[in-house]
Design a protein around this motif. Structure first.
Motif, short mmCIF file in Angstrom:
data_model
loop_
_atom_site.label_atom_id
_atom_site.label_comp_id
_atom_site.label_asym_id
_atom_site.label_seq_id
_atom_site.Cartn_x
_atom_site.Cartn_y
_atom_site.Cartn_z
N SER A 40 14.64 141.90 55.31
CA SER A 40 13.70 142.15 56.28
C SER A 40 12.59 143.20 55.20
CB SER A 40 14.09 141.74 57.88
OG SER A 40 14.63 142.69 57.98
N GLY A 41 13.41 144.71 55.05
CA GLY A 41 12.75 145.53 55.69
C GLY A 41 11.25 145.65 54.04
N ALA A 42 12.34 144.88 53.33
CA ALA A 42 11.68 145.21 52.02
C ALA A 42 10.23 143.58 52.61
CB ALA A 42 12.34 144.33 50.84
N ALA A 92 -7.60 143.96 40.97
CA ALA A 92 -7.38 144.91 41.54
C ALA A 92 -5.47 144.92 42.44
CB ALA A 92 -8.24 145.64 43.25
N TYR A 93 -5.88 143.91 43.75
CA TYR A 93 -5.14 142.88 44.77
C TYR A 93 -3.82 142.63 43.35
CZ TYR A 93 -3.07 140.99 48.27
OH TYR A 93 -2.28 140.88 49.49
N ALA A 94 -4.07 142.22 42.08
CA ALA A 94 -2.81 141.96 40.86
C ALA A 94 -2.08 143.53 41.01
CB ALA A 94 -4.08 140.96 39.33
N ILE A 95 -3.60 144.19 40.37
CA ILE A 95 -2.78 145.23 39.78
C ILE A 95 -1.70 145.99 40.75
CG2 ILE A 95 -3.26 147.64 39.18
CD1 ILE A 95 -6.16 146.87 37.64
N ALA A 96 -2.83 146.13 42.78
CA ALA A 96 -1.09 146.67 43.02
C ALA A 96 -0.08 145.93 43.40
CB ALA A 96 -2.40 146.56 44.50
N SER A 97 0.32 144.46 43.39
CA SER A 97 1.12 143.64 43.60
C SER A 97 1.57 143.84 42.92
CB SER A 97 0.88 142.60 44.07
OG SER A 97 0.10 141.62 42.81
N GLN A 98 1.24 143.97 41.75
CA GLN A 98 2.46 144.11 40.47
C GLN A 98 2.64 146.23 40.35
OE1 GLN A 98 3.53 142.52 38.05
NE2 GLN A 98 2.46 140.51 38.33
N ALA A 99 2.47 146.05 40.60
CA ALA A 99 2.69 148.11 41.06
C ALA A 99 3.58 148.21 41.93
CB ALA A 99 2.22 148.85 41.09
N ILE A 100 3.51 146.92 42.99
CA ILE A 100 4.59 147.00 44.36
C ILE A 100 5.57 146.26 43.83
CG2 ILE A 100 5.06 146.18 46.93
CD1 ILE A 100 1.67 147.23 47.44
N GLY A 101 5.41 145.30 43.58
CA GLY A 101 6.59 144.36 42.94
C GLY A 101 8.00 145.03 42.77
N PRO A 102 8.21 145.24 41.81
CA PRO A 102 9.29 145.76 41.43
C PRO A 102 10.40 147.56 42.01
CG PRO A 102 7.74 146.37 39.16
CD PRO A 102 7.04 145.87 40.58
N GLY A 103 9.51 147.89 42.70
CA GLY A 103 9.66 148.68 43.52
C GLY A 103 10.55 148.49 44.92
N LEU A 104 9.68 146.80 44.79
CA LEU A 104 10.43 146.75 46.84
C LEU A 104 11.68 145.71 46.00
CD1 LEU A 104 7.34 145.41 48.68
CD2 LEU A 104 9.08 146.99 48.98
N PHE A 105 11.39 145.42 44.40
CA PHE A 105 12.38 144.36 44.45
C PHE A 105 14.14 145.36 44.21
CE2 PHE A 105 14.77 142.90 40.53
CZ PHE A 105 15.83 141.75 41.13
N ALA A 106 13.56 146.31 43.52
CA ALA A 106 15.04 147.55 43.16
C ALA A 106 15.39 147.77 44.33
CB ALA A 106 14.38 148.84 42.39
#
Lengths: 267, 224
Positions: A155-157, B205-219
């Motif tokens: 949920s945090g993510a 811009a949104y696509a770049i931002a979401s691709q940048a955020i995604g891997p970090g959150l997934f990790a």
């Protein structure tokens, strides 16, 4: 300290009552279809500000769930700290959800009275509806994980992932010139100095009082959850990712069947 | 990016591709969904001229649901087959996300262009600015694929994962759809062209931002 608190609580309710009466006695605002009903703004505006404040607070607390601070904690102590940050995030999101519903209700009432329809699909209205849906998604995801540590992580993510769309929906999209041109909803009312005189004073006072109420509710909510976590830990009932989080030195009671009784039962 | 990262990302991507080519379930589901949706829309719009705004809205709602139907499966299938733990042991989280995200991006682009192309052909919609049309479909697909991949990974271990994936992904994707509709409708001759270009830029811009955020959150959640 307790005496001061006991004094402040009735004072707060008196102040809230006075300001509520004040909202009814200020002169009617000009430029509305039903000027008397424009007073909904005194309730609507603080709700929307608090919605955003608690959403960003929730996002920050979710960030703290993942932030690693080396304090020499054991894995269980770190997990408990994560759960505490998660509880704070949940409390902030719960309060934000309540303010989001109140924002929608007061906004719908204003729309019905002043614009002639309860729902306009106005960009600002729709943005807040999507924010409400994101809150819904957060709670749906939380309820899908019985394990508290996994619940905190997932949920945090999601909360962190929602920061980008929330930022876009609430702070960017309604301020685009092409959106402002077709929207009924005003933007930058306060920043452009349109709230003047008593209207401005009432709005700011109401915002301050509702913020105090929110912080009080938030503290009550988090205190209950943090006590629950501490009590479960003390009693050895706290389970993190399937393992017991019993503090060291505590012997858990184990029921051992009496050998004579077992033999009698077998016979 | 050093060679070990490239090797891991390529291995995950090829694993996804081989799995997909073996069963073709994602491709078949997305293609069938696209064909059925476009046929239904063309049937409903028979002998009617659709405005650019309506056509753009229909295209993007269809792409949104086609993506939600097919993409979260790339994580859900790992959990169902019990292969998630092997993946955890063999690759780093960022490589897994990038490998799966690239595969879902390829799948999303194929689905989006198939659906949009069929819609334009079946309904007889005229495209006034083909470059803007292509940019809007591509940018929107990148945003959709990264967000849906992340949501798929978040719900993979949940009890009611299939329904939950759509429920949590749609609110996050609505801003993307809003911008994508703005860009696509401009390419179909509705609204102001400059506004549509701004929407397309916002989408990138949104696509770049979401691709940048995604891997970090997934990790952050991968080891949970």
């Amino acid at each position: 300290m307790e005496k001061l608190k006991n004094l402040l609580r009735p004072l707060f309710f008196v102040a809230f009552s006075i300001v509520t009466v004040w909202t009814y006695i200020v002169p009617d605002a000009k430029g509305f279809q039903y000027p008397a009903m424009a007073r909904i703004f005194f309730w609507h505006f603080p709700c929307s500000i608090l919605l955003l404040a608690f959403m960003f607070t929730g996002i920050y607390f979710s960030f703290r769930v993942f932030k690693r601070v080396d304090r020499g904690f054991t894995s269980v102590e770190s997990a408990i700290e994560k759960m505490q940050w998660d509880s704070r995030a949940e409390a902030a999101m719960e309060l934000g959800f309540i303010w989001a519903i109140l924002t929608m209700v007061t906004g719908i009432l204003f729309s019905l009275v002043q614009w002639g329809a309860w729902w306009q699909w106005d960009p600002r209205q729709t943005s807040f509806l999507i924010a409400l849906l994101i809150y819904g998604g957060y709670f749906a995801l939380r309820n899908s994980f019985p394990d508290p540590e996994k619940r905190a992580h997932f949920s945090g993510a999601y909360c962190l992932a929602s920061a980008l769309p929330i930022f876009f929906l609430v702070l960017v999209y309604p301020r685009l010139p092409q959106v402002q041109a077709v929207s009924f909803h005003p933007t930058n009312t306060i920043m452009q100095g349109q709230l003047k005189g008593q209207y401005g004073y009432v709005t700011i006072t109401m915002l301050v009082l509702m913020s105090i109420l929110s912080v009080w509710l938030y503290r009550l909510r988090t205190r209950v959850v943090l006590h629950e976590i501490a009590l479960d830990y003390k009693n050895g009932n706290l389970e993190i990712s399937g393992r017991s989080a019993t503090p060291s030195g505590v012997v858990r009671p184990v029921s051992v069947p009496d050998e004579n009784e077992s033999a009698t039962e077998r016979n | 990016m050093n060679s070990s990262w490239q090797r891991e990302i390529k291995a995950v991507f090829l694993k996804e591709l081989n799995s997909e080519l073996r069963t073709k379930s994602g491709l078949i589901t997305a293609s069938l969904f696209s064909v059925v949706t476009v046929v239904a829309l063309a049937y409903a719009a028979y002998n009617t001229s659709l405005s650019g705004t309506i056509a753009a809205g229909l295209i993007w709602v269809s792409i949104l649901f086609a993506t939600i139907v097919s993409i979260p499966r790339i994580f859900l299938i790992e959990e169902e087959l019990g292969t998630m733990d092997i993946l955890r042991l063999t690759a780093r989280p960022h490589s897994i996300f990038w490998g799966k995200s690239l595969f879902s991006l390829a799948q999303s682009i194929v689905t989006a262009f198939l659906l949009a192309g069929m819609f334009v052909a079946f309904v007889g919609q005229r495209i006034y600015d083909p470059t803007l049309f292509l940019v809007s479909i591509f940018g929107g697909s990148v945003c959709l694929s990264s967000a849906v991949t992340l949501c798929g990974s978040l719900v993979a271990q949940a009890a009611n994962r299939s329904a939950l994936a759509a429920a949590i992904a749609v609110p996050l994707l609505l801003p993307v759809v809003t911008m994508a509709v703005g860009a696509t409708r401009g390419s179909l001759g509705a609204g102001f062209h400059q506004q549509a270009v701004n929407c397309a830029l916002g989408l990138i811009a949104y696509a770049i931002a979401s691709q940048a955020i995604g891997p970090g959150l997934f990790a952050l959640v991968w080891k949970s």
